[in-house]
Design an enzyme around this catalytic site. Structure first.
Site, mmCIF file in Angstrom:
data_model
loop_
_atom_site.group_PDB
_atom_site.id
_atom_site.type_symbol
_atom_site.label_atom_id
_atom_site.label_comp_id
_atom_site.label_asym_id
_atom_site.label_seq_id
_atom_site.Cartn_x
_atom_site.Cartn_y
_atom_site.Cartn_z
ATOM 1 N N GLY A 12 0.772 -1.239 0.000
ATOM 2 C CA GLY A 12 0.000 0.000 0.000
ATOM 3 C C GLY A 12 0.799 1.282 0.000
ATOM 4 O O GLY A 12 0.310 2.326 0.434
ATOM 5 N N ASN A 14 1.603 3.017 -2.623
ATOM 6 C CA ASN A 14 0.920 3.941 -3.540
ATOM 7 C C ASN A 14 -0.333 4.537 -2.892
ATOM 8 O O ASN A 14 -0.617 5.724 -3.073
ATOM 9 C CB ASN A 14 0.580 3.248 -4.858
ATOM 10 C CG ASN A 14 1.756 3.235 -5.821
ATOM 11 O OD1 ASN A 14 2.123 4.256 -6.381
ATOM 12 N ND2 ASN A 14 2.380 2.068 -5.981
ATOM 13 N N MET A 90 -3.487 -6.828 -7.488
ATOM 14 C CA MET A 90 -2.781 -7.819 -8.289
ATOM 15 C C MET A 90 -3.715 -8.833 -8.958
ATOM 16 O O MET A 90 -3.319 -9.972 -9.213
ATOM 17 C CB MET A 90 -1.732 -8.520 -7.427
ATOM 18 C CG MET A 90 -0.687 -7.565 -6.846
ATOM 19 S SD MET A 90 0.111 -6.477 -8.064
ATOM 20 C CE MET A 90 1.269 -7.643 -8.771
ATOM 21 N N ARG A 91 -4.942 -8.421 -9.264
ATOM 22 C CA ARG A 91 -5.859 -9.298 -9.999
ATOM 23 C C ARG A 91 -6.378 -8.597 -11.242
ATOM 24 O O ARG A 91 -6.516 -7.375 -11.260
ATOM 25 C CB ARG A 91 -7.046 -9.702 -9.126
ATOM 26 C CG ARG A 91 -6.644 -10.656 -8.037
ATOM 27 C CD ARG A 91 -7.819 -11.094 -7.204
ATOM 28 N NE ARG A 91 -7.350 -11.904 -6.095
ATOM 29 C CZ ARG A 91 -7.091 -13.204 -6.171
ATOM 30 N NH1 ARG A 91 -7.312 -13.864 -7.293
ATOM 31 N NH2 ARG A 91 -6.638 -13.855 -5.125
ATOM 32 N N ASN A 107 -5.259 2.634 -13.260
ATOM 33 C CA ASN A 107 -4.274 1.665 -12.748
ATOM 34 C C ASN A 107 -2.877 2.264 -12.824
ATOM 35 O O ASN A 107 -2.592 3.087 -13.703
ATOM 36 C CB ASN A 107 -4.324 0.403 -13.620
ATOM 37 C CG ASN A 107 -3.341 -0.673 -13.164
ATOM 38 O OD1 ASN A 107 -3.230 -0.966 -11.972
ATOM 39 N ND2 ASN A 107 -2.621 -1.249 -14.119
ATOM 40 N N HIS A 109 1.089 0.908 -13.253
ATOM 41 C CA HIS A 109 1.859 -0.278 -13.645
ATOM 42 C C HIS A 109 3.348 0.085 -13.647
ATOM 43 O O HIS A 109 3.725 1.126 -14.196
ATOM 44 C CB HIS A 109 1.411 -0.750 -15.032
ATOM 45 C CG HIS A 109 2.101 -2.011 -15.462
ATOM 46 N ND1 HIS A 109 1.787 -3.236 -14.923
ATOM 47 C CD2 HIS A 109 3.094 -2.227 -16.348
ATOM 48 C CE1 HIS A 109 2.567 -4.156 -15.462
ATOM 49 N NE2 HIS A 109 3.369 -3.573 -16.338
ATOM 50 N N ASP A 141 -9.019 -0.716 -19.594
ATOM 51 C CA ASP A 141 -10.003 -1.268 -20.525
ATOM 52 C C ASP A 141 -10.062 -2.778 -20.324
ATOM 53 O O ASP A 141 -9.565 -3.286 -19.326
ATOM 54 C CB ASP A 141 -9.692 -0.851 -21.973
ATOM 55 C CG ASP A 141 -8.405 -1.465 -22.490
ATOM 56 O OD1 ASP A 141 -7.827 -2.344 -21.818
ATOM 57 O OD2 ASP A 141 -7.969 -1.057 -23.588
ATOM 58 N N GLU A 174 6.512 6.256 -9.118
ATOM 59 C CA GLU A 174 5.088 5.893 -8.957
ATOM 60 C C GLU A 174 4.411 6.810 -7.951
ATOM 61 O O GLU A 174 3.256 7.213 -8.133
ATOM 62 C CB GLU A 174 4.957 4.440 -8.480
ATOM 63 C CG GLU A 174 5.383 3.402 -9.500
ATOM 64 C CD GLU A 174 5.054 1.986 -9.029
ATOM 65 O OE1 GLU A 174 3.915 1.754 -8.583
ATOM 66 O OE2 GLU A 174 5.952 1.114 -9.105
HETATM 67 C C1 GAR Z 1 3.646 -1.183 -7.327
HETATM 68 O O1 GAR Z 1 4.957 -1.215 -7.856
HETATM 69 C C2 GAR Z 1 2.638 -1.215 -8.438
HETATM 70 O O2 GAR Z 1 3.013 -0.482 -9.584
HETATM 71 C C3 GAR Z 1 2.610 -2.693 -8.749
HETATM 72 O O3 GAR Z 1 2.644 -3.331 -7.486
HETATM 73 C C4 GAR Z 1 3.337 -2.491 -6.571
HETATM 74 C C5 GAR Z 1 2.416 -2.253 -5.394
HETATM 75 O O4 GAR Z 1 3.112 -1.562 -4.367
HETATM 76 N N1 GAR Z 1 1.423 -3.052 -9.482
HETATM 77 C C6 GAR Z 1 1.392 -4.028 -10.376
HETATM 78 O O5 GAR Z 1 2.363 -4.705 -10.659
HETATM 79 C C7 GAR Z 1 0.048 -4.239 -11.028
HETATM 80 N N2 GAR Z 1 0.105 -5.334 -11.946
HETATM 81 P P1 GAR Z 1 2.299 -0.845 -3.214
HETATM 82 O O6 GAR Z 1 1.323 -1.883 -2.635
HETATM 83 O O7 GAR Z 1 3.355 -0.454 -2.212
HETATM 84 O O8 GAR Z 1 1.563 0.332 -3.789
#
Ligand code: GAR
Length: 201
Positions: A12, A14, A90-91, A107, A109, A141, A174
């Protein structure tokens, strides 16, 4: 101010970057609810500490993807969310769910899309040998990491990088990219024209 729902699966960081930028006034938004598919996600604790509704909807407690996504949809609507933010969720969401929230899911990425969609984007970038990596914030999308791009931030790949060191460098970006994109959305500056997102000044 406009209400968003945030979907998470883990750490979490982000989510925290968005909470911090709401607190300092940069983001004119309210997080209505944080929803995790993992009951033990640290992101849920971050939400609770900020006084925000935190809901666990474990996939394994649902008999089908339809039931799982139906519960997520119901929680988002019950809390009045106008936008769904995927922050380390992650789904893959089904076309059925995405179509209920057309142009209302964002989202983040950890790659410069369309390179390296899907899982382990940072590992894919190292394996390929690219010299520039980064992150992408985009509308969702029906495809996987394929929707209209709002903004991207690059970082260099260094000679001695590991997956961990590269992921950490991307994560710093990010934490700037998601708040920037959400501020543009909150201020009504984003217009989708086909594949392209126009950012109004
Ligand atoms: C982040 O790096 C995000 O971009 C990635 O997971 C991490 C989550 O970190 N997301 C993906 O790979 C989506 N397929 P966080 O829980 O500390 O935000």
């Amino acid at each position: 101010s406009r209400k968003i729902g945030v979907l998470v699966s883990g750490r979490g960081s982000n989510l925290q970057s968005v909470l911090d930028r709401i607190a300092d006034g940069y983001l004119p938004l309210e997080i209505a609810v944080v929803i995790s598919d993992k009951a033990d996600a640290y992101a849920l604790e971050r939400a609770e500490k900020a006084g925000i509704a935190a809901v666990a909807i474990p996939r394994k407690e649902c008999v089908s993807k339809e039931e799982f996504e139906g519960k997520i949809d119901a929680a988002l609507r019950a809390h009045g969310a106008e936008l769904v933010v995927l922050a380390g969720f992650m789904r893959i969401l089904s076309g059925n769910f995405v179509n209920k929230w057309t142009q209302k899911i964002i989202n983040i990425h950890p790659a410069l899309l369309p390179s390296f969609p899907g899982l382990d984007a940072q590992g894919q970038a190292l394996e390929y040998g690219v010299k520039i990596a980064g992150c992408t914030v985009h509308f969702v999308d029906e495809g996987t990491d394929s929707g209209p791009i709002i903004l991207q931030k690059p970082v260099p790949v260094l000679n001695d990088d590991t997956e961990e060191s590269l992921a950490a460098r991307i994560l710093v970006e990010e934490h700037k990219a998601m708040p920037e994109a959400l501020r543009l959305w909150a201020l009504g500056k984003l217009e989708i024209q086909g594949r392209r997102v126009i950012v109004h000044p």
